[in-house]
Design a protein around this motif. Structure first.
Motif, PDB file in Angstrom:
ATOM      1  N   ILE A  96      48.497  -8.415 -26.109  1.00 41.20           N
ATOM      2  CA  ILE A  96      47.774  -8.277 -24.973  1.00 41.20           C
ATOM      3  C   ILE A  96      46.358  -8.064 -24.860  1.00 41.20           C
ATOM      4  O   ILE A  96      46.044  -6.869 -25.716  1.00 41.20           O
ATOM      5  N   GLU A  97      45.515  -8.500 -24.381  1.00 38.32           N
ATOM      6  CA  GLU A  97      44.214  -8.204 -24.359  1.00 38.32           C
ATOM      7  C   GLU A  97      43.775  -6.906 -23.641  1.00 38.32           C
ATOM      8  O   GLU A  97      43.919  -6.928 -22.282  1.00 38.32           O
ATOM      9  N   LEU A  98      43.509  -5.827 -24.496  1.00 36.80           N
ATOM     10  CA  LEU A  98      43.216  -4.512 -23.931  1.00 36.80           C
ATOM     11  C   LEU A  98      41.857  -4.417 -23.420  1.00 36.80           C
ATOM     12  O   LEU A  98      41.707  -3.780 -22.536  1.00 36.80           O
ATOM     13  N   GLY A  99      40.911  -4.850 -24.113  1.00 42.66           N
ATOM     14  CA  GLY A  99      39.567  -4.856 -23.707  1.00 42.66           C
ATOM     15  C   GLY A  99      38.714  -5.787 -24.628  1.00 42.66           C
ATOM     16  O   GLY A  99      38.850  -6.328 -25.305  1.00 42.66           O
ATOM     17  N   MET A 112      27.341  -6.040 -28.029  1.00 43.33           N
ATOM     18  CA  MET A 112      26.124  -5.529 -28.067  1.00 43.33           C
ATOM     19  C   MET A 112      25.172  -6.148 -27.135  1.00 43.33           C
ATOM     20  O   MET A 112      25.821  -7.434 -26.876  1.00 43.33           O
ATOM     21  N   ARG A 113      24.401  -5.749 -26.479  1.00 46.47           N
ATOM     22  CA  ARG A 113      23.501  -6.339 -25.455  1.00 46.47           C
ATOM     23  C   ARG A 113      22.252  -6.587 -26.010  1.00 46.47           C
ATOM     24  O   ARG A 113      21.547  -6.110 -26.881  1.00 46.47           O
ATOM     25  N   ILE A 114      21.584  -7.653 -25.305  1.00 49.00           N
ATOM     26  CA  ILE A 114      20.319  -8.198 -25.720  1.00 49.00           C
ATOM     27  C   ILE A 114      19.126  -6.962 -25.298  1.00 49.00           C
ATOM     28  O   ILE A 114      19.324  -6.879 -23.938  1.00 49.00           O
ATOM     29  N   PRO A 128      28.078  -9.547 -13.651  1.00 43.15           N
ATOM     30  CA  PRO A 128      28.305 -10.805 -14.125  1.00 43.15           C
ATOM     31  C   PRO A 128      29.536 -11.080 -14.956  1.00 43.15           C
ATOM     32  O   PRO A 128      29.544 -11.559 -16.043  1.00 43.15           O
ATOM     33  N   GLU A 129      30.730 -10.729 -14.236  1.00 45.01           N
ATOM     34  CA  GLU A 129      31.951 -10.969 -15.276  1.00 45.01           C
ATOM     35  C   GLU A 129      32.712 -12.285 -14.932  1.00 45.01           C
ATOM     36  O   GLU A 129      33.781 -12.529 -15.605  1.00 45.01           O
ATOM     37  N   GLY A 130      32.087 -12.991 -14.035  1.00 44.41           N
ATOM     38  CA  GLY A 130      32.768 -14.526 -13.796  1.00 44.41           C
ATOM     39  C   GLY A 130      33.732 -14.756 -12.879  1.00 44.41           C
ATOM     40  O   GLY A 130      34.233 -15.681 -12.777  1.00 44.41           O
ATOM     41  N   PHE A 168      36.918  -4.452  -9.146  1.00 42.29           N
ATOM     42  CA  PHE A 168      37.396  -5.464  -8.129  1.00 42.29           C
ATOM     43  C   PHE A 168      37.158  -6.691  -8.639  1.00 42.29           C
ATOM     44  O   PHE A 168      35.900  -7.179  -8.743  1.00 42.29           O
ATOM     45  N   ARG A 169      38.124  -7.601  -8.831  1.00 38.78           N
ATOM     46  CA  ARG A 169      37.807  -9.143  -9.035  1.00 38.78           C
ATOM     47  C   ARG A 169      38.851  -9.981  -8.094  1.00 38.78           C
ATOM     48  O   ARG A 169      39.992  -9.686  -8.163  1.00 38.78           O
ATOM     49  N   ASP A 170      38.170 -10.777  -7.524  1.00 37.01           N
ATOM     50  CA  ASP A 170      39.070 -11.816  -6.568  1.00 37.01           C
ATOM     51  C   ASP A 170      39.643 -12.945  -7.359  1.00 37.01           C
ATOM     52  O   ASP A 170      39.036 -14.005  -7.528  1.00 37.01           O
ATOM     53  N   GLU A 171      40.711 -12.718  -8.176  1.00 39.07           N
ATOM     54  CA  GLU A 171      41.159 -13.772  -8.990  1.00 39.07           C
ATOM     55  C   GLU A 171      42.591 -13.947  -8.616  1.00 39.07           C
ATOM     56  O   GLU A 171      43.319 -13.111  -8.203  1.00 39.07           O
ATOM     57  N   ASP A 172      43.155 -14.735  -9.372  1.00 41.81           N
ATOM     58  CA  ASP A 172      44.722 -15.393  -9.197  1.00 41.81           C
ATOM     59  C   ASP A 172      45.534 -14.273 -10.154  1.00 41.81           C
ATOM     60  O   ASP A 172      44.876 -13.799 -11.020  1.00 41.81           O
ATOM     61  N   PRO A 221      31.226  -1.859 -14.078  1.00 41.99           N
ATOM     62  CA  PRO A 221      29.783  -1.377 -14.007  1.00 41.99           C
ATOM     63  C   PRO A 221      28.788  -2.006 -14.903  1.00 41.99           C
ATOM     64  O   PRO A 221      27.961  -1.154 -15.276  1.00 41.99           O
ATOM     65  N   GLN A 222      28.934  -3.106 -15.272  1.00 45.82           N
ATOM     66  CA  GLN A 222      28.341  -3.829 -16.402  1.00 45.82           C
ATOM     67  C   GLN A 222      26.561  -3.409 -16.402  1.00 45.82           C
ATOM     68  O   GLN A 222      26.133  -2.850 -17.169  1.00 45.82           O
ATOM     69  N   LEU A 223      26.230  -3.808 -15.347  1.00 45.81           N
ATOM     70  CA  LEU A 223      24.758  -3.619 -15.167  1.00 45.81           C
ATOM     71  C   LEU A 223      24.189  -2.293 -15.181  1.00 45.81           C
ATOM     72  O   LEU A 223      23.146  -1.761 -15.455  1.00 45.81           O
ATOM     73  N   PHE A 224      24.837  -1.368 -14.407  1.00 49.93           N
ATOM     74  CA  PHE A 224      24.895  -0.018 -14.136  1.00 49.93           C
ATOM     75  C   PHE A 224      24.638   0.857 -15.317  1.00 49.93           C
ATOM     76  O   PHE A 224      23.982   1.635 -15.924  1.00 49.93           O
ATOM     77  N   LYS A 225      25.688   0.364 -16.270  1.00 57.69           N
ATOM     78  CA  LYS A 225      25.940   1.196 -17.306  1.00 57.69           C
ATOM     79  C   LYS A 225      24.870   0.681 -18.343  1.00 57.69           C
ATOM     80  O   LYS A 225      24.347   1.523 -19.254  1.00 57.69           O
ATOM     81  N   GLN A 226      24.242  -0.328 -18.466  1.00 58.33           N
ATOM     82  CA  GLN A 226      23.102  -0.760 -19.079  1.00 58.33           C
ATOM     83  C   GLN A 226      21.832   0.059 -18.634  1.00 58.33           C
ATOM     84  O   GLN A 226      21.125   0.421 -19.481  1.00 58.33           O
TER      85      GLN A 226
HETATM   86  P1  AMO Z   1      36.242  -7.516 -19.319  1.00 63.04           P
HETATM   87  O1  AMO Z   1      35.861  -8.660 -18.430  1.00 63.04           O
HETATM   88  O2  AMO Z   1      36.780  -8.198 -20.758  1.00 63.04           O
HETATM   89  O3  AMO Z   1      34.940  -6.966 -19.785  1.00 63.04           O
HETATM   90  O4  AMO Z   1      37.396  -6.399 -18.860  1.00 63.04           O
HETATM   91  C1  AMO Z   1      37.674  -5.457 -19.726  1.00 63.04           C
HETATM   92  C2  AMO Z   1      39.198  -5.344 -19.568  1.00 63.04           C
HETATM   93  O5  AMO Z   1      39.538  -4.951 -18.261  1.00 63.04           O
HETATM   94  C3  AMO Z   1      40.913  -5.593 -18.079  1.00 63.04           C
HETATM   95  N1  AMO Z   1      40.795  -6.399 -16.780  1.00 63.04           N
HETATM   96  C4  AMO Z   1      41.906  -6.359 -15.733  1.00 63.04           C
HETATM   97  N2  AMO Z   1      42.792  -5.489 -15.639  1.00 63.04           N
HETATM   98  C5  AMO Z   1      43.814  -5.792 -14.749  1.00 63.04           C
HETATM   99  N3  AMO Z   1      43.470  -6.769 -13.776  1.00 63.04           N
HETATM  100  C6  AMO Z   1      42.463  -7.544 -13.780  1.00 63.04           C
HETATM  101  N4  AMO Z   1      42.098  -8.255 -13.061  1.00 63.04           N
HETATM  102  C7  AMO Z   1      41.451  -7.380 -15.213  1.00 63.04           C
HETATM  103  N5  AMO Z   1      40.361  -7.878 -15.336  1.00 63.04           N
HETATM  104  C8  AMO Z   1      40.073  -7.230 -16.620  1.00 63.04           C
HETATM  105  C9  AMO Z   1      41.267  -6.058 -19.275  1.00 63.04           C
HETATM  106  C10 AMO Z   1      40.091  -6.494 -20.092  1.00 63.04           C
HETATM  107  O6  AMO Z   1      40.027  -6.618 -21.400  1.00 63.04           O
HETATM  108  N6  AMO Z   1      31.539  -5.328 -18.529  1.00 63.04           N
HETATM  109  C11 AMO Z   1      32.601  -5.908 -19.571  1.00 63.04           C
HETATM  110  C12 AMO Z   1      32.939  -4.775 -20.682  1.00 63.04           C
HETATM  111  C13 AMO Z   1      31.762  -4.767 -21.622  1.00 63.04           C
HETATM  112  O7  AMO Z   1      31.156  -5.683 -22.000  1.00 63.04           O
HETATM  113  O8  AMO Z   1      31.493  -3.639 -22.002  1.00 63.04           O
HETATM  114  C14 AMO Z   1      34.221  -6.222 -18.873  1.00 63.04           C
HETATM  115  O9  AMO Z   1      34.392  -6.041 -17.923  1.00 63.04           O
HETATM  116  O10 AMO Z   1      42.021  -5.266 -20.152  1.00 63.04           O
END
Ligand code: AMO
Length: 599
Positions: A491-494, A498-500, A179-181, A225-229, A203-208
């Motif tokens: 820069i967004e690092l991470g 908390m999960r429900i 579910p990362e969108g 892996f994310r298919d995004e621009d 690995p969101q669901l698996f780590k839960q």
């Molecule tokens: P999120 O989607 O915010 O959270 O991703 C976490 C971090 O991963 C990096 N990131 C990327 N880096 C390079 N290329 C990309 N396409 C890309 N997409 C994301 C970013 C981002 O901050 N499962 C949740 C985490 C959680 O809730 O524990 C998750 O994946 O640095």
């Protein structure tokens, strides 16, 4: 007799003055070659650096003859004595610059075609060409250093988390949508024709599930892996440092991340960063920086000035405000010195991202000694609104005020762009700053007026803040999440949360998201079922490892810290992936292409 390349005595970069007089056996690549009368000099390179070899036609005619046939990037092995360089010929820029190796024997292990670009530290070659010949590009010092640093960072992370009791556990790549969108990469199943795996976006669901499985402290350095621009900080496959912990609150997860990053900066860069890292609410970040990932290395904060703007004669401000928009300003200290050309360029660039213009005024000392506005939209201010605006922005003589008037999201977008660009162009970003920041109290949902629905800002398992629980029924849009993002130098690092872990709460969130029982079942059925078997309270975070390495190694793009990245068009110029497959492969998978491939 052939030289025994498996008996290297040391690496090239390790040949220092302490080895003078010793015989060394070295192997590597020819970085440069110069002939000077009866002497040939070769710079021999391996992953540690370069050492100078000397071949003398008088003393070692055979070796000299072979060296005369050697060309750039040939792979060779040599044996010789380490000797001090003659005084005056010492190269202080090279760690091995005080010595050279007088070669007695040389053997060419393999020849090389002439590389299509020079393997120098600074390089102008198009990135696509570098990626096409990445194995050559990797011989360059900056690439080598970045990948070695990447290794050290990953090792420091593992060492630290291991000492904290974390266990590294692998999770599947062939799985179901997560579910990362972003869009999923799909993998067709041969054995189940018509069915597809999705590569995990995280690995969101698996780590839960691992928390439900009792593992308590999980970590993994894992490909996602994310298919995004794509952009400079995004790749279709990238690496996360993924964490999840049971029986914790946000501050526990944050403390682990802070300790881990401190350890990484200490061991890899020898730097001490203070912890705990500052925290800022999402609301403050948006109001003062226009973004949820503020760069706090410099000030240039945004000020809300709608009320004053509404009392000026400037029609644009009034129109925007009556349409429900906002007016905000940035004060640039000393910015009155900016030239017309500079501000015109900014205006044009802002138009490029959708702004209608860039209203501005310069702050100067008037004839009566008070501060007044000059240029731009100065004529729309009277003494009263001028004084109010100066007070609201703390403006001083010689400053520039820039305004943005539009809908709130647009104003945030324009001014956060402007902050960054002005700071960069005016040299306001201090070098060597490591500004870590937690952004907290994100909204739980965002409302999409186009379909009248709420969507999760993070994912539907994110827990609401305890004090906002009543808002779930009364005003979900205002409900905040137990979610946190970590930002480094803007820069967004991470990010994580908390999960429900209680099913009533999860039901309530699904209702707000208008997810039907069928949809819930289809998307997350296995997790919902697992959550019925005594789930512990849990939460975690994921950090982009590529982004961390990029920032720590001072690179501009994550492609510079990934050995084999994709281009902005999601192509690998080296392997030519993605590429068409044979019709037999498609039919074996039960697939048929409905449109001819676009070239
Ligand atoms: P999120 O989607 O915010 O959270 O991703 C976490 C971090 O991963 C990096 N990131 C990327 N880096 C390079 N290329 C990309 N396409 C890309 N997409 C994301 C970013 C981002 O901050 N499962 C949740 C985490 C959680 O809730 O524990 C998750 O994946 O640095």
């Amino acid at each position: 007799m052939a030289l025994q390349y498996n008996r290297r005595t040391c690496y090239c970069g390790e040949v220092g003055t302490e080895r003078v007089g010793q015989t060394v056996l070295l192997a590597g690549w020819v970085a440069a070659r110069r002939a000077l009368g009866g002497l040939i000099f070769i710079d021999l390179r391996d992953r540690t650096g370069i050492v100078q070899l000397q071949f003398d036609s008088q003393t070692d005619p055979q070796a000299h003859e072979v060296a005369s046939r050697v060309r750039s990037e040939y792979c060779i092995v040599v044996r010789g004595e380490v000797a001090p360089r003659p005084p005056g010929l010492v190269n202080p820029r090279l760690p091995t610059g005080a010595v050279e190796v007088r070669v007695r024997e040389i053997e060419i292990l393999s020849t090389s075609k002439t590389p299509v670009f020079e393997l120098t530290d600074e390089i102008e070659t198009a990135e696509e060409t570098r990626l096409r010949y990445r194995y050559l590009d990797l011989r360059r010092r900056p690439m080598r250093e970045a990948l070695i640093m990447r290794h050290r960072i990953a090792k420091a992370i593992r060492d630290y988390l291991d000492a904290q009791g974390f266990i590294e556990i692998e999770t599947p790549f062939l799985t179901k949508s997560t579910p990362e969108g972003a869009r999923d990469f799909l993998v067709p199943s041969r054995i189940q024709p018509g069915s597809f795996y999705a590569l995990p976006q995280s690995p969101q669901l698996f780590k839960q599930l691992l928390m439900i499985g009792g593992f308590d402290k999980y970590m993994q350095i894992v490909r996602c892996f994310r298919d995004e621009d794509l952009r400079a900080d995004r790749q279709p496959e990238f690496t996360q440092l993924d964490l999840e912990m049971s029986f914790v609150q946000p501050e526990d997860v944050m403390a682990v991340v802070e300790g881990c990053l401190q350890h990484v900066l200490r061991t890899v860069l020898g730097l001490e960063v203070p912890a705990p890292f500052p925290r800022m609410s999402y609301r403050q970040a948006m109001a003062e920086y226009g973004t949820d990932r503020p760069d706090t290395r410099y000030d240039l904060r945004i000020r809300e000035v709608s009320a004053i703007a509404g009392r000026t004669e400037f029609a644009v401000f009034r129109e925007v405000l009556s349409a429900g928009g906002v007016v905000r300003a940035i004060r640039v200290p000393g910015g009155a010195s900016m030239t017309r050309r500079e501000t015109d360029t900014l205006t044009e660039e802002l138009r490029g991202i959708g702004a209608r213009g860039l209203p501005l005024v310069k702050v100067v000392v008037g004839q009566d000694g008070t501060l007044e506005f000059q240029g731009g939209i100065a004529k729309f201010f009277n003494p009263q609104t001028t004084a109010e605006m100066i007070a609201a922005t703390a403006a001083q003589s010689g400053d520039m005020l820039f305004f943005a008037a539009d809908s709130e999201p647009n104003v945030c977008k324009f001014l956060s762009w402007l902050r960054g660009v002005v700071a960069q162009r005016r040299g306001l970003i201090p070098a060597g700053g490591w500004d870590f920041l937690w952004v907290v109290d994100f909204p739980l949902f965002e409302y999409h007026p186009e379909d009248g629905r709420f969507y999760s800002v993070h994912h539907p398992f994110t827990a609401p803040l305890d004090e906002d629980l009543p808002l779930l029924s009364s005003d979900p849009g205002r409900c905040r999440a137990k979610a946190y993002d970590i930002v480094l130098n803007g820069i967004e690092l991470g990010g994580g949360s908390m999960r429900i872990h209680r099913s009533e709460m999860q039901e309530r969130v699904f209702e707000i998201l208008q997810l039907s029982p069928q949809e819930r079942q289809l998307k997350f059925g296995f997790l919902l079922e697992a959550l019925q078997y005594g789930p512990p309270p849990h939460g975690g975070i994921a950090l982009g490892l590529d982004r961390l390495v990029m920032l720590l190694s001072g690179r501009e793009s994550i492609r510079d810290v990934i050995p084999f990245p994709k281009t902005a068009r999601a192509i690998c110029p080296l392997t030519d992936a993605p590429s068409p497959v044979l019709p037999e492969q498609l039919s074996e998978l039960g697939l048929k292409l409905i449109e001819p491939r676009q070239s």
